[in-house]
Design a protein around this motif. Sequence first.
Motif, PDB file in Angstrom:
ATOM      1  N   UNK A 178       0.848  -1.189   0.000  1.00  0.00           N
ATOM      2  CA  UNK A 178       0.000   0.000   0.000  1.00  0.00           C
ATOM      3  C   UNK A 178       0.891   1.248   0.000  1.00  0.00           C
ATOM      4  N   UNK A 179       0.300   2.409  -0.279  1.00  0.00           N
ATOM      5  CA  UNK A 179       1.076   3.655  -0.268  1.00  0.00           C
ATOM      6  C   UNK A 179       1.777   3.833   1.081  1.00  0.00           C
ATOM      7  N   UNK A 180       1.031   3.564   2.153  1.00  0.00           N
ATOM      8  CA  UNK A 180       1.580   3.729   3.493  1.00  0.00           C
ATOM      9  C   UNK A 180       2.793   2.815   3.697  1.00  0.00           C
ATOM     10  N   UNK A 215     -11.385  16.518  -9.836  1.00  0.00           N
ATOM     11  CA  UNK A 215     -11.328  15.742  -8.593  1.00  0.00           C
ATOM     12  C   UNK A 215     -11.212  14.248  -8.888  1.00  0.00           C
ATOM     13  N   UNK A 216     -11.986  13.787  -9.855  1.00  0.00           N
ATOM     14  CA  UNK A 216     -11.981  12.352 -10.171  1.00  0.00           C
ATOM     15  C   UNK A 216     -10.624  11.916 -10.716  1.00  0.00           C
ATOM     16  N   UNK A 217     -10.020  12.776 -11.557  1.00  0.00           N
ATOM     17  CA  UNK A 217      -8.713  12.408 -12.122  1.00  0.00           C
ATOM     18  C   UNK A 217      -7.667  12.217 -11.024  1.00  0.00           C
ATOM     19  N   UNK A 218      -7.816  12.973  -9.940  1.00  0.00           N
ATOM     20  CA  UNK A 218      -6.893  12.797  -8.814  1.00  0.00           C
ATOM     21  C   UNK A 218      -7.162  11.491  -8.080  1.00  0.00           C
ATOM     22  N   UNK A 219      -8.425  11.077  -8.082  1.00  0.00           N
ATOM     23  CA  UNK A 219      -8.794   9.862  -7.344  1.00  0.00           C
ATOM     24  C   UNK A 219      -8.496   8.575  -8.122  1.00  0.00           C
ATOM     25  N   UNK A 220      -8.397   8.707  -9.449  1.00  0.00           N
ATOM     26  CA  UNK A 220      -8.275   7.493 -10.269  1.00  0.00           C
ATOM     27  C   UNK A 220      -7.073   6.602  -9.914  1.00  0.00           C
ATOM     28  N   UNK A 221      -5.868   7.184  -9.734  1.00  0.00           N
ATOM     29  CA  UNK A 221      -4.768   6.293  -9.332  1.00  0.00           C
ATOM     30  C   UNK A 221      -5.040   5.587  -8.003  1.00  0.00           C
ATOM     31  N   UNK A 222      -5.645   6.304  -7.082  1.00  0.00           N
ATOM     32  CA  UNK A 222      -5.961   5.702  -5.783  1.00  0.00           C
ATOM     33  C   UNK A 222      -7.016   4.610  -5.936  1.00  0.00           C
ATOM     34  N   UNK A 223      -7.919   4.824  -6.865  1.00  0.00           N
ATOM     35  CA  UNK A 223      -8.939   3.814  -7.155  1.00  0.00           C
ATOM     36  C   UNK A 223      -8.265   2.537  -7.686  1.00  0.00           C
ATOM     37  N   UNK A 256      -5.253   1.610  -7.309  1.00  0.00           N
ATOM     38  CA  UNK A 256      -4.363   1.001  -6.323  1.00  0.00           C
ATOM     39  C   UNK A 256      -5.090   0.496  -5.078  1.00  0.00           C
ATOM     40  N   UNK A 257      -6.416   0.534  -5.087  1.00  0.00           N
ATOM     41  CA  UNK A 257      -7.167   0.020  -3.937  1.00  0.00           C
ATOM     42  C   UNK A 257      -6.972   0.853  -2.680  1.00  0.00           C
ATOM     43  N   UNK A 258      -6.800   2.174  -2.861  1.00  0.00           N
ATOM     44  CA  UNK A 258      -6.530   3.035  -1.708  1.00  0.00           C
ATOM     45  C   UNK A 258      -7.755   3.868  -1.293  1.00  0.00           C
ATOM     46  N   UNK A 259      -8.904   3.630  -1.917  1.00  0.00           N
ATOM     47  CA  UNK A 259     -10.075   4.448  -1.599  1.00  0.00           C
ATOM     48  C   UNK A 259     -11.055   3.702  -0.705  1.00  0.00           C
ATOM     49  N   UNK A 260     -11.785   4.463   0.092  1.00  0.00           N
ATOM     50  CA  UNK A 260     -12.851   3.830   0.880  1.00  0.00           C
ATOM     51  C   UNK A 260     -14.098   3.658   0.014  1.00  0.00           C
ATOM     52  N   UNK A 261     -15.047   2.926   0.548  1.00  0.00           N
ATOM     53  CA  UNK A 261     -16.222   2.533  -0.241  1.00  0.00           C
ATOM     54  C   UNK A 261     -16.967   3.739  -0.818  1.00  0.00           C
ATOM     55  N   UNK A 262     -17.029   4.805  -0.032  1.00  0.00           N
ATOM     56  CA  UNK A 262     -17.761   5.995  -0.462  1.00  0.00           C
ATOM     57  C   UNK A 262     -17.112   6.619  -1.699  1.00  0.00           C
ATOM     58  N   UNK A 316      -4.934  -6.188  -1.551  1.00  0.00           N
ATOM     59  CA  UNK A 316      -5.679  -6.011  -2.807  1.00  0.00           C
ATOM     60  C   UNK A 316      -5.672  -7.281  -3.666  1.00  0.00           C
ATOM     61  N   UNK A 317      -4.530  -7.985  -3.674  1.00  0.00           N
ATOM     62  CA  UNK A 317      -4.456  -9.219  -4.456  1.00  0.00           C
ATOM     63  C   UNK A 317      -5.417 -10.268  -3.933  1.00  0.00           C
ATOM     64  N   UNK A 318      -5.521 -10.360  -2.614  1.00  0.00           N
ATOM     65  CA  UNK A 318      -6.403 -11.372  -2.032  1.00  0.00           C
ATOM     66  C   UNK A 318      -7.867 -11.005  -2.300  1.00  0.00           C
ATOM     67  N   UNK A 319      -8.127  -9.710  -2.281  1.00  0.00           N
ATOM     68  CA  UNK A 319      -9.478  -9.247  -2.603  1.00  0.00           C
ATOM     69  C   UNK A 319      -9.808  -9.583  -4.059  1.00  0.00           C
TER      70      UNK A 319
END
Lengths: 178, 244
Positions: A141-143, B7-15, B17-23, B230-233
């Motif tokens: 993860x990033x962290x 805003x979305x373009x900033x979130x896309x890499x985090x999306x 990489x599995x770094x975002x919460x459900x919301x 993320x891999x296990x998910x």
Amino acid sequence: MALSLKAVQDAKFKRVVMPYVEYGFNLALSLLQNRSDAEDAIQEASVKAYQSVWQLRGEDSRAWFLRIVRNECMNILRTRSQARGKELSFDDEIEVVDQRTPNPVEVAEGNWTRAAMNEAIGKLSIGLREVLVLREIEGLSYQQIAEVTGTPIGTVMSRLSRARTALLNQLSGGETCP
Amino acid sequence: MSVTCTEVLKLIPLYVDGELDALRIDEVERHVSDCPECLGQLEMLQRLSQAVRAQYDYQPLPDSVLARIEAATVRPLRAHPVRWFVPFAAGLAIGAAAIWMVVPGLVRKDRFAQQLVSSHVRSLMLNNLVDVPSSDRHTVKPWFQGKLSFSPTVPDLAKQGFPLLGGRLEYLEERPAAALVYRRNRHIINVFVTDNPVFGLSEVDSAGFHVRHFRFQGLEYWAVSEVSEPDLKEFEEAFVASGA
Ligand SMILES: [Zn+2]
């Protein structure tokens, strides 16, 4: 039924470090780009991890071990650059990275070969290659990447983004940066 | 539209990489579902990420290097060299319990999760990973017939990057259970299957191992591995998607 400390140390090492030795080896290969140096680094890192395995208290042993591997690789790189009379530099500013905005259409049409992919990754500067490999291959993860590399999480994110942009441009355009 | 493209373009890499919460995941997904530009960016990053993983020149650890490491660390002083997991095997049942008592912080309150992780580790250490070694689901699935009172789903996930290695019989809470063995790169994923619904755990981490629980077609599945979360998910999603 007493277990000696050595037996517990061995058991703990096997349980919390051994599963990551191969990951560590691949991190060392990607940083050092030299098989025999990577073998030395992983061996040295494993010995250090074994000696200090007691320090681990249920924390993330993968990130902990990879940090040891990474430090070992940095020592080797430092020695190498000293031998060449140069300072090892991680300064992002001096990296020349192709930052054109990649075109999704070109990317969708591009046929990426294994060879082209690995060549493109190999061309990234160490700072960028490191975060890419820790993210995609080591699955951190990033962290965790921030912990392994000792850099702020914001730096991790910007390096990752620049690594990907550089890869996409190389893979789709074929134009290489100087 | 509540979020802007910027805003979305900033979130896309985090999306990706599995770094975002459900919301946030939901926000991104709703936005790209009617914004082709942002969808294009997302697909591009996703494709790159998958390609890097699939095509990366991953190297197995050479046996000679492993032997050197063992010799410098855990290998007992013996005249005859032995594989490191052999002496360990005998001590593991005692060892596993003892370590959890000896080292504070490793104690898991969840005894069942501990059992799963121990079974996973034991399968790696004892070199008894599979009773039925096969990458063919049509060999693995029937093998459990007559050994279990239920029939586990055994999907073929090779295309998704999780080749099947085989299966073996396990005991969880003193009842026979199936263990399906998959691989991601060089790392093993054990999937324990029972028809015993009493355990409600969903996700547990224990000293670097991840456990994911899912219920599928009336059975209980626990995936245990040291691959990334993320891999296990991703594995769980692939399993459920193609297991029908
Ligand atoms: Zn948009």
